[in-house]
Design an enzyme around this catalytic site. Sequence first.
Site, PDB file in Angstrom:
ATOM      1  CE  LYS A 176      -1.643   3.149   1.695  1.00  4.90           C
ATOM      2  NZ  LYS A 176      -1.934   4.305   1.443  1.00  4.90           N
ATOM      3  N   GLY A 226       6.214   5.836   8.616  1.00  2.00           N
ATOM      4  CA  GLY A 226       5.324   6.898   8.498  1.00  2.00           C
ATOM      5  C   GLY A 226       5.760   7.737   9.687  1.00  2.00           C
ATOM      6  CB  SER A 227       2.831   9.839  11.307  1.00  2.00           C
ATOM      7  OG  SER A 227       1.874   9.386  11.131  1.00  2.00           O
ATOM      8  CB  VAL A 230      -0.248   6.629  11.369  1.00  2.00           C
ATOM      9  CG1 VAL A 230      -0.747   5.647  10.232  1.00  2.00           C
ATOM     10  CG2 VAL A 230      -0.939   7.556  10.674  1.00  2.00           C
ATOM     11  N   GLY A 231       1.691   5.305  13.082  1.00  2.00           N
ATOM     12  CA  GLY A 231       2.411   3.431  13.762  1.00  2.00           C
ATOM     13  C   GLY A 231       1.749   3.152  14.876  1.00  2.00           C
ATOM     14  CD  GLU A 249      11.548   4.686   8.941  1.00  3.06           C
ATOM     15  OE1 GLU A 249      12.270   5.791  10.098  1.00  3.06           O
ATOM     16  OE2 GLU A 249      11.703   5.153   8.359  1.00  3.06           O
ATOM     17  CB  CYS A 283      12.198   9.888   8.729  1.00  2.00           C
ATOM     18  SG  CYS A 283      13.135   8.542   8.299  1.00  2.00           S
ATOM     19  CD  GLN A 330       5.352  18.229   5.152  1.00  4.02           C
ATOM     20  OE1 GLN A 330       3.657  17.371   5.698  1.00  4.02           O
ATOM     21  NE2 GLN A 330       6.065  17.981   5.005  1.00  4.02           N
ATOM     22  CD  GLU A 378       8.895  13.704  12.178  1.00  2.00           C
ATOM     23  OE1 GLU A 378      10.015  12.582  11.414  1.00  2.00           O
ATOM     24  OE2 GLU A 378       7.762  12.737  12.433  1.00  2.00           O
TER      25      GLU A 378
END
Length: 478
Positions: A176, A226-227, A230-231, A249, A283, A330, A378
């Site tokens: 995905k 990803g963020s 969300v992770g 990650e 990242c 962004q 971040e």
Amino acid sequence: MVPLVSYVDGEYVGDHLGGPGTHDRENPADVAEVVSTARWADPAIAEHAVASARAASSSWQATPAPVRGDVLRRCADLLEQRTAAIAQDMAREQGKTVPEAAGEVGRSVAILRYFAAQTLAPDGSSYPSHQAGTRLFSRRIPVGVVSAITPWNFPLAIPVWKIAPALAYGNTVVWKPSEVVPLTSTALLAAFIDAGLPGGVLHMLLGGGAGLGPALYDVDAVTFTGSTSVGREVVLPAAVASGAQVQLELGGKNVAVVLADADLDLAVAQVARGAFLSAGQKCTATSLVLAQESIRAELAARLSAWAAAAVVGDPRASATEIGPLATAAQLERYESFLDPAAHGGTVIAGGRGPAGGHFARPAVICDADPHSRASRDEIFAPIAVLEPVADLSDALRRANETHFGLTASIFTSELAAAYRFIDEIETGIVKVNQESAGLEFHVPFGGIKDSGYGPAEQGLAAQEFYTRSKTVYLTHAG
């Protein structure tokens, strides 16, 4: 404009599986231009992909490993041949400069060839047994079906460093990619197909993850980049509930420490690269700069001069050093960090770039409040936040306060300071006299604290996640 659809069970899927509609992707450097239109997958398509991946799993596992490696080599060759076209499309779709995009293609080619070579490596170990007549050995075997969820900031390299080892070690993959980069994702898929990858081994689901239902997690392993939010809040609970093993990650608040004895020319060049190139959308980007008080003012002035001189513009123009941010969201995020309420300091460089796209100039914030959002969160945009520190001890204390732990760098000419930093900094990756980004593909990659979860990625470390160990006791019946 290019119409794009998902790929399931060896076929591009369209309306016959009930796609929920189409979504346009704009050029971030020219928002009036639509780069592609993609039909997003839905839960039914996702379920079909997982079922097909399971059906193909046994035959792909039974395929000799060197034969799987041949597919990866052919894919690498095709990507290499298509570098110019892919780089141009990536620049239009994601906003990277063409040299950065071409470099990403090159990195992807190297990763594919690395894991192709790993299919010729030993896949187990032999041990002496205490039992007479017994052969005792272990083997690494595939985990099964892998769900790979990848972001938009490295739309080719990150998928490759997940898909290549998964396929090399005999797994089937449901991929995905980010909904922001369907064109680049489709180019990668086409290379795998043209390289002879059998149908059912790799599936691509276009669209937002939230609309695909639980099927993405009803697999044997989930790898996500990803963020952190969300992770940890979405992917980890869903995957664990399904019994899948998980690799995350996540984000970073990467620190660069600049001591008074540092080579300032080197430090400025490396910190600027780490903070500003790729529009800071990495990242591993340098976000917080801790400078010893005696050189802080000079470092700030020189970083500000670098930022002011950087050429921001169309990523396809040869003079451009920094392209646009990938999305309007962004750009809004970038601007939110320049608000005095977000940092409590002074913005000495930065601001919106040229009109017509999501352009942001490299920004430098001085004298920020150490407890502010800009100093703690971040950023994922071209912003460097500078804070003064008294000495190395003070820098280590401040750097280790963050709840992230991905990369960190130090600039010093003292070997003792470098060794102490290596030992005491709480990150998965440490660099000395180098930018925090710019990592090599054949060594372990991963963070600690809120920057990661599960085994590291890349290199030989990938085997820990994409395979499991089977130990065999073999005794002759006679």
